[in-house]
Design a protein around this motif. Sequence first.
Motif, PDB file in Angstrom:
ATOM      1  N   ALA A  19       0.837  -1.204   0.000  1.00 30.32           N
ATOM      2  CA  ALA A  19       0.000   0.000   0.000  1.00 30.32           C
ATOM      3  C   ALA A  19       0.873   1.256   0.000  1.00 30.32           C
ATOM      4  O   ALA A  19       0.547   2.242  -0.675  1.00 30.32           O
ATOM      5  N   ALA A  20       1.976   1.213   0.738  1.00 24.12           N
ATOM      6  CA  ALA A  20       2.893   2.359   0.761  1.00 24.12           C
ATOM      7  C   ALA A  20       3.485   2.597  -0.620  1.00 24.12           C
ATOM      8  O   ALA A  20       3.556   3.739  -1.091  1.00 24.12           O
ATOM      9  N   ILE A  21       3.893   1.528  -1.279  1.00 26.25           N
ATOM     10  CA  ILE A  21       4.465   1.660  -2.622  1.00 26.25           C
ATOM     11  C   ILE A  21       3.427   2.233  -3.581  1.00 26.25           C
ATOM     12  O   ILE A  21       3.736   3.119  -4.394  1.00 26.25           O
ATOM     13  N   ALA A  22       2.188   1.749  -3.491  1.00 23.64           N
ATOM     14  CA  ALA A  22       1.121   2.267  -4.359  1.00 23.64           C
ATOM     15  C   ALA A  22       0.933   3.768  -4.156  1.00 23.64           C
ATOM     16  O   ALA A  22       0.745   4.513  -5.118  1.00 23.64           O
ATOM     17  N   ASN A  23       0.986   4.215  -2.907  1.00 24.54           N
ATOM     18  CA  ASN A  23       0.856   5.658  -2.638  1.00 24.54           C
ATOM     19  C   ASN A  23       2.066   6.424  -3.152  1.00 24.54           C
ATOM     20  O   ASN A  23       1.927   7.511  -3.705  1.00 24.54           O
ATOM     21  N   LEU A  24       3.246   5.880  -2.946  1.00 25.09           N
ATOM     22  CA  LEU A  24       4.463   6.608  -3.307  1.00 25.09           C
ATOM     23  C   LEU A  24       4.698   6.698  -4.807  1.00 25.09           C
ATOM     24  O   LEU A  24       5.259   7.692  -5.284  1.00 25.09           O
ATOM     25  N   SER A  42      -1.568  15.987  -2.801  1.00 25.35           N
ATOM     26  CA  SER A  42      -0.252  16.341  -2.259  1.00 25.35           C
ATOM     27  C   SER A  42       0.038  15.585  -0.967  1.00 25.35           C
ATOM     28  O   SER A  42       1.189  15.512  -0.535  1.00 25.35           O
ATOM     29  N   TRP A  43      -0.970  15.020  -0.334  1.00 21.12           N
ATOM     30  CA  TRP A  43      -0.783  14.243   0.892  1.00 21.12           C
ATOM     31  C   TRP A  43      -0.362  12.810   0.608  1.00 21.12           C
ATOM     32  O   TRP A  43       0.043  12.089   1.532  1.00 21.12           O
ATOM     33  N   MET A  44      -0.494  12.353  -0.626  1.00 26.48           N
ATOM     34  CA  MET A  44      -0.239  10.953  -0.947  1.00 26.48           C
ATOM     35  C   MET A  44       1.174  10.492  -0.572  1.00 26.48           C
ATOM     36  O   MET A  44       1.330   9.416   0.003  1.00 26.48           O
ATOM     37  N   PRO A  45       2.219  11.267  -0.869  1.00 26.68           N
ATOM     38  CA  PRO A  45       3.556  10.811  -0.445  1.00 26.68           C
ATOM     39  C   PRO A  45       3.676  10.681   1.076  1.00 26.68           C
ATOM     40  O   PRO A  45       4.260   9.714   1.570  1.00 26.68           O
ATOM     41  N   LEU A  46       3.105  11.610   1.821  1.00 27.84           N
ATOM     42  CA  LEU A  46       3.150  11.535   3.281  1.00 27.84           C
ATOM     43  C   LEU A  46       2.405  10.302   3.788  1.00 27.84           C
ATOM     44  O   LEU A  46       2.896   9.589   4.673  1.00 27.84           O
ATOM     45  N   LEU A  50       3.949   7.135   5.884  1.00 29.01           N
ATOM     46  CA  LEU A  50       3.385   6.631   7.145  1.00 29.01           C
ATOM     47  C   LEU A  50       3.111   5.133   7.063  1.00 29.01           C
ATOM     48  O   LEU A  50       3.390   4.389   8.012  1.00 29.01           O
ATOM     49  N   LEU A  51       2.573   4.679   5.935  1.00 28.38           N
ATOM     50  CA  LEU A  51       2.335   3.251   5.763  1.00 28.38           C
ATOM     51  C   LEU A  51       3.647   2.474   5.731  1.00 28.38           C
ATOM     52  O   LEU A  51       3.758   1.391   6.311  1.00 28.38           O
ATOM     53  N   ALA A  52       4.652   3.029   5.052  1.00 26.01           N
ATOM     54  CA  ALA A  52       5.963   2.366   4.996  1.00 26.01           C
ATOM     55  C   ALA A  52       6.590   2.291   6.380  1.00 26.01           C
ATOM     56  O   ALA A  52       7.178   1.267   6.757  1.00 26.01           O
ATOM     57  N   ALA A  53       6.460   3.361   7.157  1.00 32.07           N
ATOM     58  CA  ALA A  53       6.990   3.350   8.522  1.00 32.07           C
ATOM     59  C   ALA A  53       6.287   2.299   9.367  1.00 32.07           C
ATOM     60  O   ALA A  53       6.924   1.609  10.173  1.00 32.07           O
ATOM     61  N   GLY A  54       4.979   2.147   9.176  1.00 32.88           N
ATOM     62  CA  GLY A  54       4.242   1.118   9.899  1.00 32.88           C
ATOM     63  C   GLY A  54       4.708  -0.276   9.524  1.00 32.88           C
ATOM     64  O   GLY A  54       4.913  -1.135  10.384  1.00 32.88           O
ATOM     65  N   ALA A  55       4.906  -0.508   8.230  1.00 30.55           N
ATOM     66  CA  ALA A  55       5.359  -1.819   7.768  1.00 30.55           C
ATOM     67  C   ALA A  55       6.760  -2.132   8.294  1.00 30.55           C
ATOM     68  O   ALA A  55       7.022  -3.240   8.796  1.00 30.55           O
TER      69      ALA A  55
END
Length: 115
Positions: A19-24, A42-46, A50-55
Amino acid sequence: MFAGYLTVTLFAAALYGMAAIANLIGHDYPKSQADTLGVPRSWMPLLGVLLAAGALGLLAGIAVPILGTLAASGLVLYFLGAFAAHLRANDHHFVPWTFFFCTAVAALAVNLTCR
């Protein structure tokens, strides 16, 4: 019990990592969800960070248990915020949200019970 913990943690980390990769990378699905919910693109990278940090936190929690618990707690809060965004936008398509939220709750539950 450790096998269950490891299974849930690895599954959740993979799910939120994707999910993080899809957003990034700017995949169409997160963009369409952002447009539907009124979230600025513009919030999508942030949100992806956050999802990547959770993973990554879930994976780090295998070695340092408090990191896994904090990461799982953060993911639960993240998806509660997503639920609020759905309600604010009057969008009642909760199936994907339910899957992601229940996975975060499961990760938190196994972190709290296994450690």
